[in-house]
Design an enzyme around this catalytic site. Structure first.
Site, PDB file in Angstrom:
ATOM      1  N   SER A  39       0.867  -1.179   0.000  1.00 27.99           N
ATOM      2  CA  SER A  39       0.000   0.000   0.000  1.00 27.99           C
ATOM      3  C   SER A  39       0.905   1.231   0.000  1.00 27.99           C
ATOM      4  O   SER A  39       0.929   2.023   0.932  1.00 27.99           O
ATOM      5  CB  SER A  39      -0.915  -0.001   1.221  1.00 27.99           C
ATOM      6  OG  SER A  39      -0.173   0.037   2.419  1.00 27.99           O
ATOM      7  N   HIS A 151      -3.400  -5.996   2.715  1.00 32.14           N
ATOM      8  CA  HIS A 151      -2.490  -6.998   3.268  1.00 32.14           C
ATOM      9  C   HIS A 151      -3.155  -8.341   3.532  1.00 32.14           C
ATOM     10  O   HIS A 151      -2.538  -9.254   4.046  1.00 32.14           O
ATOM     11  CB  HIS A 151      -1.868  -6.482   4.576  1.00 32.14           C
ATOM     12  CG  HIS A 151      -0.905  -5.354   4.352  1.00 32.14           C
ATOM     13  ND1 HIS A 151      -0.269  -4.714   5.382  1.00 32.14           N
ATOM     14  CD2 HIS A 151      -0.460  -4.762   3.217  1.00 32.14           C
ATOM     15  CE1 HIS A 151       0.523  -3.759   4.884  1.00 32.14           C
ATOM     16  NE2 HIS A 151       0.418  -3.773   3.583  1.00 32.14           N
ATOM     17  N   GLU A 160      -4.468  -2.415   9.344  1.00 31.06           N
ATOM     18  CA  GLU A 160      -3.691  -3.005  10.433  1.00 31.06           C
ATOM     19  C   GLU A 160      -4.323  -2.748  11.790  1.00 31.06           C
ATOM     20  O   GLU A 160      -4.671  -1.606  12.116  1.00 31.06           O
ATOM     21  CB  GLU A 160      -2.270  -2.422  10.440  1.00 31.06           C
ATOM     22  CG  GLU A 160      -1.545  -2.724   9.139  1.00 31.06           C
ATOM     23  CD  GLU A 160      -0.231  -1.965   8.992  1.00 31.06           C
ATOM     24  OE1 GLU A 160       0.341  -1.560  10.018  1.00 31.06           O
ATOM     25  OE2 GLU A 160       0.198  -1.779   7.846  1.00 31.06           O
ATOM     26  N   GLU A 203       1.908  -9.343   7.011  1.00 28.18           N
ATOM     27  CA  GLU A 203       2.776  -8.970   8.128  1.00 28.18           C
ATOM     28  C   GLU A 203       2.651  -9.929   9.311  1.00 28.18           C
ATOM     29  O   GLU A 203       3.027  -9.607  10.433  1.00 28.18           O
ATOM     30  CB  GLU A 203       2.483  -7.518   8.553  1.00 28.18           C
ATOM     31  CG  GLU A 203       2.750  -6.556   7.387  1.00 28.18           C
ATOM     32  CD  GLU A 203       2.647  -5.093   7.751  1.00 28.18           C
ATOM     33  OE1 GLU A 203       2.168  -4.783   8.851  1.00 28.18           O
ATOM     34  OE2 GLU A 203       3.043  -4.270   6.918  1.00 28.18           O
ATOM     35  N   ASP A 239      -3.724   1.160  11.677  1.00 31.71           N
ATOM     36  CA  ASP A 239      -3.286   1.824  10.446  1.00 31.71           C
ATOM     37  C   ASP A 239      -4.423   1.678   9.448  1.00 31.71           C
ATOM     38  O   ASP A 239      -4.657   0.590   8.921  1.00 31.71           O
ATOM     39  CB  ASP A 239      -1.995   1.210   9.896  1.00 31.71           C
ATOM     40  CG  ASP A 239      -1.547   1.904   8.605  1.00 31.71           C
ATOM     41  OD1 ASP A 239      -2.174   2.911   8.220  1.00 31.71           O
ATOM     42  OD2 ASP A 239      -0.564   1.435   7.995  1.00 31.71           O
ATOM     43  N   GLU A 280      -2.984   5.628  12.314  1.00 34.81           N
ATOM     44  CA  GLU A 280      -2.099   6.006  11.210  1.00 34.81           C
ATOM     45  C   GLU A 280      -2.918   6.188   9.937  1.00 34.81           C
ATOM     46  O   GLU A 280      -3.880   5.447   9.716  1.00 34.81           O
ATOM     47  CB  GLU A 280      -1.068   4.884  11.054  1.00 34.81           C
ATOM     48  CG  GLU A 280      -0.084   5.042   9.907  1.00 34.81           C
ATOM     49  CD  GLU A 280       0.870   3.843   9.864  1.00 34.81           C
ATOM     50  OE1 GLU A 280       1.148   3.226  10.927  1.00 34.81           O
ATOM     51  OE2 GLU A 280       1.323   3.487   8.759  1.00 34.81           O
ATOM     52  N   ASP A 306       1.861   8.429   7.468  1.00 33.13           N
ATOM     53  CA  ASP A 306       2.696   7.485   6.721  1.00 33.13           C
ATOM     54  C   ASP A 306       2.713   7.902   5.247  1.00 33.13           C
ATOM     55  O   ASP A 306       3.592   8.646   4.812  1.00 33.13           O
ATOM     56  CB  ASP A 306       2.156   6.063   6.918  1.00 33.13           C
ATOM     57  CG  ASP A 306       2.805   5.025   6.009  1.00 33.13           C
ATOM     58  OD1 ASP A 306       3.827   5.330   5.378  1.00 33.13           O
ATOM     59  OD2 ASP A 306       2.283   3.891   5.910  1.00 33.13           O
ATOM     60  N   HIS A 359       8.739  -1.031   9.414  1.00 33.88           N
ATOM     61  CA  HIS A 359       9.050  -1.994   8.353  1.00 33.88           C
ATOM     62  C   HIS A 359       8.146  -1.724   7.141  1.00 33.88           C
ATOM     63  O   HIS A 359       7.365  -0.765   7.141  1.00 33.88           O
ATOM     64  CB  HIS A 359       8.803  -3.407   8.892  1.00 33.88           C
ATOM     65  CG  HIS A 359       7.337  -3.685   9.146  1.00 33.88           C
ATOM     66  ND1 HIS A 359       6.797  -4.948   9.220  1.00 33.88           N
ATOM     67  CD2 HIS A 359       6.277  -2.831   9.341  1.00 33.88           C
ATOM     68  CE1 HIS A 359       5.502  -4.864   9.442  1.00 33.88           C
ATOM     69  NE2 HIS A 359       5.160  -3.597   9.520  1.00 33.88           N
ATOM     70  N   LYS A 382       7.174  -0.353  14.615  1.00 32.61           N
ATOM     71  CA  LYS A 382       6.101  -1.135  14.016  1.00 32.61           C
ATOM     72  C   LYS A 382       6.744  -2.124  13.063  1.00 32.61           C
ATOM     73  O   LYS A 382       7.298  -1.725  12.038  1.00 32.61           O
ATOM     74  CB  LYS A 382       5.178  -0.150  13.295  1.00 32.61           C
ATOM     75  CG  LYS A 382       4.250  -0.741  12.281  1.00 32.61           C
ATOM     76  CD  LYS A 382       3.357   0.353  11.698  1.00 32.61           C
ATOM     77  CE  LYS A 382       3.012  -0.001  10.267  1.00 32.61           C
ATOM     78  NZ  LYS A 382       1.900   0.775   9.718  1.00 32.61           N
TER      79      LYS A 382
HETATM   80  P1  PGA Z   1       3.105  -1.239   3.071  1.00 32.51           P
HETATM   81  O1  PGA Z   1       2.205  -1.137   4.376  1.00 32.51           O
HETATM   82  O2  PGA Z   1       4.478  -1.609   3.468  1.00 32.51           O
HETATM   83  O3  PGA Z   1       2.390  -2.279   2.262  1.00 32.51           O
HETATM   84  O4  PGA Z   1       3.050   0.139   2.427  1.00 32.51           O
HETATM   85  C1  PGA Z   1       2.686  -0.666   5.586  1.00 32.51           C
HETATM   86  C2  PGA Z   1       1.951   0.556   6.032  1.00 32.51           C
HETATM   87  O5  PGA Z   1       1.038   1.047   5.343  1.00 32.51           O
HETATM   88  O6  PGA Z   1       2.277   1.090   7.094  1.00 32.51           O
HETATM   89 ZN    ZN Z   2       0.767   2.777   6.952  1.00 31.41          ZN
END
Ligand code: PGA
Ligand code: ZN
Length: 414
Positions: A39, A151, A160, A203, A239, A280, A306, A359, A382
């Site tokens: 994402s 995800h 998340e 994840e 998130d 987030e 983010d 990450h 995270k």
């Molecule tokens: P991504 O997701 O690594 O797939 O971008 C992590 C996040 O959105 O924090």
């Molecule tokens: Zn994010």
């Protein structure tokens, strides 16, 4: 001095190619590999992919070649401790704002490996090399135990659902609390939804076939209780990754299409109902104003940018100006060098923002972000569920750092 730089193509945790770089000095060695998002924010530095018939176009041989032909020669003989000079040289050679000439994956791989080789050459731990004498605080792990959005294969809009053992006395205790709660959650989901509910997403969090945000949050609250902890000991982080469920000016969540103002109220209600400490990317990645509206109303919630900030000092400066959030998510591959990542973290901290080191959804065994989090004294890290080796590589490195610090170790108090 740098004697040799060599890159190769390896696989990440999604089974896609990524860049690994080795840096050799007279006295030291550093090896680093680069993560990748699903994402991703539109304003991230460019991840160079071959777009040919290998690996569905996802090969990184061009990026590898850029390291081996260009950077390997340019960096030869440079002092490996001159991180900023090396990073700035690569940025200048690339010559673009988003690192599209050589690829942020090529540049970051070198930047990371240079830092590791420098620490090794000096006989220092990486966290100590990057953070100096002020590096003694272990961040609160924010562990992604239930996956949705891009995800997972379920219908949850929010990407998340994380647990944060902030009431622990030490980092190692926090990790244990998180793992116990993760297992309690697995049991709860299996009892309620059947065995396939404990299949996991990118994840390592469970990816039950549920669609309502409240069902996910209720399961987390039950798991915290079942594991024997209180809601002040373990809080919840979300998130939303809201760019992914933004359609024609509205947000598709829980079967409704919400306006930005309705989504503000939706989050305020969630924060009132559940022990939520952080949210987030609650809105689309260009919606600085909506971020600011929520930040001003959810006064005791950590609002993390983010995709909004993409670890970019210019976007972060705009956000600070507008009071758009109160925390920066730090992803080193969003910007593409260690120096620029540290600049973003410093700008955030100087302005009272928390830093959450993060990450990506595709990771490798590289654990450097654990060292970066301690070097910065970040509030949170995270790095996924307390399961799957590409996730536990980081959590386990923090255990080693805690051990190395001994009596000097402190667990961040939020
Ligand atoms: P991504 O997701 O690594 O797939 O971008 C992590 C996040 O959105 O924090
Ligand atoms: Zn994010």
């Amino acid at each position: 001095t740098i004697e040799k730089v060599h890159a190769r193509e390896i696989l990440d945790s999604r089974g896609n190619p990524t860049v690994e770089v080795d840096v050799y000095t007279g006295h030291g060695f550093g090896r680093a590999s680069v993560p990748s998002g699903a994402s991703t924010g539109s304003n991230e530095a460019l991840e160079l992919r071959d777009k040919d018939d290998r690996y569905n176009g996802k090969g990184v041989l061009d990026a590898v070649e850029n390291v081996n032909s260009t950077f390997a020669k340019e960096l030869l003989g440079m002092d490996v401790r001159n991180q900023r000079e090396i990073d700035e040289l690569m940025i200048a050679l690339d010559g673009t704002d988003n690192k599209m000439t050589f690829g942020a994956n090529a540049i970051l791989g070198v930047s990371m490996a240079v830092a590791k080789a420098a620490a090794d050459s000096l006989g220092m731990q990486l966290y100590r090399y990057l953070g100096g004498t002020n590096a003694f605080a272990l961040p609160v792990p924010t562990m992604n135990v239930l996956n949705g959005g891009k995800h997972a294969g379920n219908e949850l809009s929010i990407q998340e659902f994380m647990i944060q053992p902030k009431g622990a006395e030490t980092y190692s205790n926090a990790l244990r609390m998180g793992a116990e709660t993760y297992h309690a959650l697995g049991k709860i989901l299996e009892d309620k939804y059947g065995g396939s509910a404990t299949n996991v997403g990118y994840e390592g969090g469970y990816a039950p076939n549920i669609s309502m945000t409240a069902d996910a949050l209720d399961a987390l609250v039950s798991a915290i209780d079942e594991a024997g902890y209180t809601e002040s000991e373990i809080t919840i982080g979300l998130d939303a990754a809201a760019s992914e469920f933004f359609e024609n000016g509205k947000y598709s969540i829980d079967g409704n299409m919400l306006t930005p103002a309705e989504l503000v109220d939706y989050y305020l209600e969630l924060v009132d109902t559940y022990p939520i400490l952080s949210i987030e990317d609650p809105f689309h990645e260009e919606s600085f104003e909506d971020f600011a509206a929520l930040t001003s109303e959810a006064w005791d919630t950590i609002i993390v940018g983010d995709d909004l900030f993409v670890t970019n000092v210019n976007r972060l400066a705009k956000g600070i100006e507008m009071d758009a959030a109160n925390a920066l998510l730090l992803k080193i591959n969003q910007i593409g060098t260690i120096s620029e990542s540290l600049d973003a973290a410093n700008l955030a901290m100087r302005n009272g923002y928390s830093v959450v080191v993060s990450h990506r959804s595709a990771e490798t065994e590289d654990a450097m972000i654990a060292d970066i989090s301690v070097a910065l004294g970040a509030d949170l890290i995270k790095t996924g569920a307390p399961a799957r080796s590409e996730r536990t590589a980081k959590y386990n490195q923090l255990l080693r750092i805690e051990e190395d610090l001994g009596d000097a170790a402190r667990y961040v108090q939020l």
